[in-house]
Motif scaffolding. Structure first.
Motif, PDB file in Angstrom:
ATOM      1  N   GLY A 101     -15.557  59.521  19.909  1.00 36.97           N
ATOM      2  CA  GLY A 101     -15.914  59.882  21.279  1.00 36.97           C
ATOM      3  C   GLY A 101     -16.049  58.658  22.167  1.00 36.97           C
ATOM      4  O   GLY A 101     -15.602  58.655  23.319  1.00 36.97           O
ATOM      5  N   LEU A 102     -16.644  57.591  21.632  1.00 34.56           N
ATOM      6  CA  LEU A 102     -16.789  56.345  22.394  1.00 34.56           C
ATOM      7  C   LEU A 102     -15.438  55.735  22.735  1.00 34.56           C
ATOM      8  O   LEU A 102     -15.196  55.284  23.859  1.00 34.56           O
ATOM      9  CB  LEU A 102     -17.617  55.336  21.601  1.00 34.56           C
ATOM     10  CG  LEU A 102     -19.145  55.456  21.683  1.00 34.56           C
ATOM     11  CD1 LEU A 102     -19.784  54.463  20.727  1.00 34.56           C
ATOM     12  CD2 LEU A 102     -19.626  55.212  23.105  1.00 34.56           C
ATOM     13  N   ILE A 103     -14.541  55.725  21.754  1.00 35.27           N
ATOM     14  CA  ILE A 103     -13.218  55.143  21.977  1.00 35.27           C
ATOM     15  C   ILE A 103     -12.436  55.969  22.992  1.00 35.27           C
ATOM     16  O   ILE A 103     -11.751  55.424  23.866  1.00 35.27           O
ATOM     17  CB  ILE A 103     -12.455  55.035  20.649  1.00 35.27           C
ATOM     18  CG1 ILE A 103     -13.147  54.015  19.725  1.00 35.27           C
ATOM     19  CG2 ILE A 103     -11.004  54.628  20.888  1.00 35.27           C
ATOM     20  CD1 ILE A 103     -12.556  53.937  18.343  1.00 35.27           C
ATOM     21  N   LEU A 104     -12.521  57.294  22.898  1.00 35.08           N
ATOM     22  CA  LEU A 104     -11.827  58.156  23.857  1.00 35.08           C
ATOM     23  C   LEU A 104     -12.349  57.949  25.280  1.00 35.08           C
ATOM     24  O   LEU A 104     -11.585  57.959  26.237  1.00 35.08           O
ATOM     25  CB  LEU A 104     -11.975  59.628  23.465  1.00 35.08           C
ATOM     26  CG  LEU A 104     -11.180  60.108  22.251  1.00 35.08           C
ATOM     27  CD1 LEU A 104     -11.547  61.549  21.917  1.00 35.08           C
ATOM     28  CD2 LEU A 104      -9.677  60.003  22.527  1.00 35.08           C
ATOM     29  N   SER A 105     -13.656  57.751  25.397  1.00 35.59           N
ATOM     30  CA  SER A 105     -14.246  57.586  26.725  1.00 35.59           C
ATOM     31  C   SER A 105     -13.948  56.206  27.316  1.00 35.59           C
ATOM     32  O   SER A 105     -13.945  56.026  28.526  1.00 35.59           O
ATOM     33  CB  SER A 105     -15.757  57.787  26.667  1.00 35.59           C
ATOM     34  OG  SER A 105     -16.393  56.720  25.986  1.00 35.59           O
ATOM     35  N   VAL A 106     -13.687  55.228  26.440  1.00 29.63           N
ATOM     36  CA  VAL A 106     -13.470  53.837  26.858  1.00 29.63           C
ATOM     37  C   VAL A 106     -14.629  53.387  27.755  1.00 29.63           C
ATOM     38  O   VAL A 106     -14.425  52.654  28.732  1.00 29.63           O
ATOM     39  CB  VAL A 106     -12.120  53.651  27.586  1.00 29.63           C
ATOM     40  CG1 VAL A 106     -11.712  52.179  27.542  1.00 29.63           C
ATOM     41  CG2 VAL A 106     -11.026  54.486  26.958  1.00 29.63           C
ATOM     42  N   CYS A 107     -15.832  53.837  27.429  1.00 30.80           N
ATOM     43  CA  CYS A 107     -17.014  53.476  28.216  1.00 30.80           C
ATOM     44  C   CYS A 107     -17.568  52.169  27.652  1.00 30.80           C
ATOM     45  O   CYS A 107     -18.340  52.160  26.692  1.00 30.80           O
ATOM     46  CB  CYS A 107     -18.059  54.587  28.153  1.00 30.80           C
ATOM     47  SG  CYS A 107     -19.477  54.298  29.229  1.00 30.80           S
ATOM     48  N   ARG A 108     -17.187  51.069  28.266  1.00 30.45           N
ATOM     49  CA  ARG A 108     -17.536  49.753  27.741  1.00 30.45           C
ATOM     50  C   ARG A 108     -19.033  49.499  27.793  1.00 30.45           C
ATOM     51  O   ARG A 108     -19.594  48.859  26.905  1.00 30.45           O
ATOM     52  CB  ARG A 108     -16.776  48.680  28.518  1.00 30.45           C
ATOM     53  CG  ARG A 108     -15.269  48.759  28.338  1.00 30.45           C
ATOM     54  CD  ARG A 108     -14.519  47.883  29.305  1.00 30.45           C
ATOM     55  NE  ARG A 108     -14.696  48.309  30.684  1.00 30.45           N
ATOM     56  CZ  ARG A 108     -14.059  47.770  31.718  1.00 30.45           C
ATOM     57  NH1 ARG A 108     -13.208  46.788  31.515  1.00 30.45           N
ATOM     58  NH2 ARG A 108     -14.272  48.209  32.947  1.00 30.45           N
ATOM     59  N   THR A 109     -19.684  50.011  28.844  1.00 28.03           N
ATOM     60  CA  THR A 109     -21.128  49.816  28.953  1.00 28.03           C
ATOM     61  C   THR A 109     -21.859  50.509  27.815  1.00 28.03           C
ATOM     62  O   THR A 109     -22.842  49.981  27.279  1.00 28.03           O
ATOM     63  CB  THR A 109     -21.636  50.340  30.309  1.00 28.03           C
ATOM     64  OG1 THR A 109     -20.900  49.724  31.359  1.00 28.03           O
ATOM     65  CG2 THR A 109     -23.111  50.028  30.479  1.00 28.03           C
ATOM     66  N   ALA A 110     -21.415  51.703  27.445  1.00 31.92           N
ATOM     67  CA  ALA A 110     -22.033  52.424  26.332  1.00 31.92           C
ATOM     68  C   ALA A 110     -21.894  51.636  25.034  1.00 31.92           C
ATOM     69  O   ALA A 110     -22.858  51.494  24.270  1.00 31.92           O
ATOM     70  CB  ALA A 110     -21.402  53.805  26.194  1.00 31.92           C
ATOM     71  N   ILE A 111     -20.701  51.113  24.786  1.00 32.48           N
ATOM     72  CA  ILE A 111     -20.467  50.354  23.560  1.00 32.48           C
ATOM     73  C   ILE A 111     -21.336  49.104  23.524  1.00 32.48           C
ATOM     74  O   ILE A 111     -21.963  48.789  22.501  1.00 32.48           O
ATOM     75  CB  ILE A 111     -18.974  49.999  23.447  1.00 32.48           C
ATOM     76  CG1 ILE A 111     -18.136  51.269  23.315  1.00 32.48           C
ATOM     77  CG2 ILE A 111     -18.724  49.065  22.264  1.00 32.48           C
ATOM     78  CD1 ILE A 111     -16.647  51.042  23.401  1.00 32.48           C
TER      79      ILE A 111
END
Length: 294
Positions: free
Chosen positions: A114-124
């Motif tokens: 889910g993180l990779i699909l979202s490409v949400c860098r701040t979350a990572i």
């Protein structure tokens, strides 16, 4: 800066303190907490499977922002960042929750997708900072496990950085870093003109790239530009006091939100939203129910 200075200096810190202190009093039966935890996991994971089998027009809905723009995967949330905030909370809780190692691994892999699909860098980035804090300062984790964790974190961090900076591997334009640099430069210019008292309300930067105006996307710059250096100092002191007198897991999620506040506008000296309340509430619940976690 005087038109809202009194509210900013007194009202906002007072509301933060009352809410943070009040949250400490809440306790729930373990079965209710388990149901809430697995409900959050379901909210994060189900859209991944749905997205995998959905037709193309439905897939686009998962990637459509609140203003109709095509972004990256946002699950059932309105925006990838809203999905990323709560997915990050679920990921952190999964790492520390008592469960079978095989189930924990499976859930972490699904949440990672889910993180990779979202490409949400701040979350990572926020997840990495928060998990590092938990592993390094948790008294029950041995030195060997801490060293092993840091090695794994370095390897995974290098891999994720390579993926997120390679436009051929992701569906997000990596050139938007230039927009953020332009935004911060513009906010700094506002600060230079309004250093002591700010502009008296939420400071926005306007340009061709931001015709509707954009907030600072950094809680320190936003606070100084909006309300001045004195409010920033008092707000920083407030955060230090809250951290000093709160529990371990509450502080972990406070660090998580501060990490978000470095590059996003969801945390700072402003009205408290659900994206702030829920992670901190979960932090207090974990402190009050240590039998559910390692």
């Amino acid at each position: 800066g005087l038109k809202s200075g009194a509210l900013a200096i007194v009202g906002i810190p007072l509301s933060y303190w009352v809410l943070y202190d009040t949250l400490k009093q809440y306790r729930f039966p373990p079965k209710h907490l388990k149901r809430a935890f697995y409900a959050l996991l379901a909210w994060c994971i189900i859209p991944i499977f749905y997205y995998a089998v959905a037709p193309l027009d439905t897939k686009l809905l998962f990637m459509t922002g609140p203003e109709g723009q095509i972004l990256t995967f946002g699950g059932f949330a309105q925006h990838r960042n809203f999905y990323g905030i709560f997915l990050g909370v679920a990921f952190i809780c999964t790492l520390i929750w008592k469960m079978k190692p095989s189930l924990k691994t499976l859930l972490c892999v699904l949440l990672g997708i889910g993180l990779i699909l979202s490409v949400c860098r701040t979350a990572i980035l926020s997840i990495a900072i928060t998990v590092t804090y938990i592993f390094l300062f948790h008294k029950k984790i041995s030195i060997k496990k801490k060293i092993a964790f840091l090695c794994i974190l370095f390897i995974m961090g290098t891999l994720v950085y390579f993926i997120l900076t390679n436009s051929s591997l992701i569906t997000r334009d990596v050139s938007d870093n230039d927009d953020r640099i332009e935004l911060w430069s513009g906010i700094i210019k506002i600060i230079e003109k309004n250093f002591f008292w700010g502009v008296g309300e939420e400071a926005l930067y306007f340009s061709k790239g931001f015709p509707k105006g954009a907030p600072a996307h950094n809680f320190a710059l936003a606070t100084i530009a909006s309300y001045g250096i004195f409010v920033f100092v008092t707000f920083s002191i407030l955060l230090i006091l809250i951290f000093r007198y709160s529990g371990f897991y509450f502080n972990a999620f406070l660090i998580y939100l501060i990490s978000w506040g470095l590059t996003q506008p969801y945390f700072g000296c402003t009205l408290i939203s659900i994206h702030i309340l829920i992670p901190l509430f979960i932090g207090h619940l974990l402190d009050n129910n240590r039998d559910l976690i390692f």
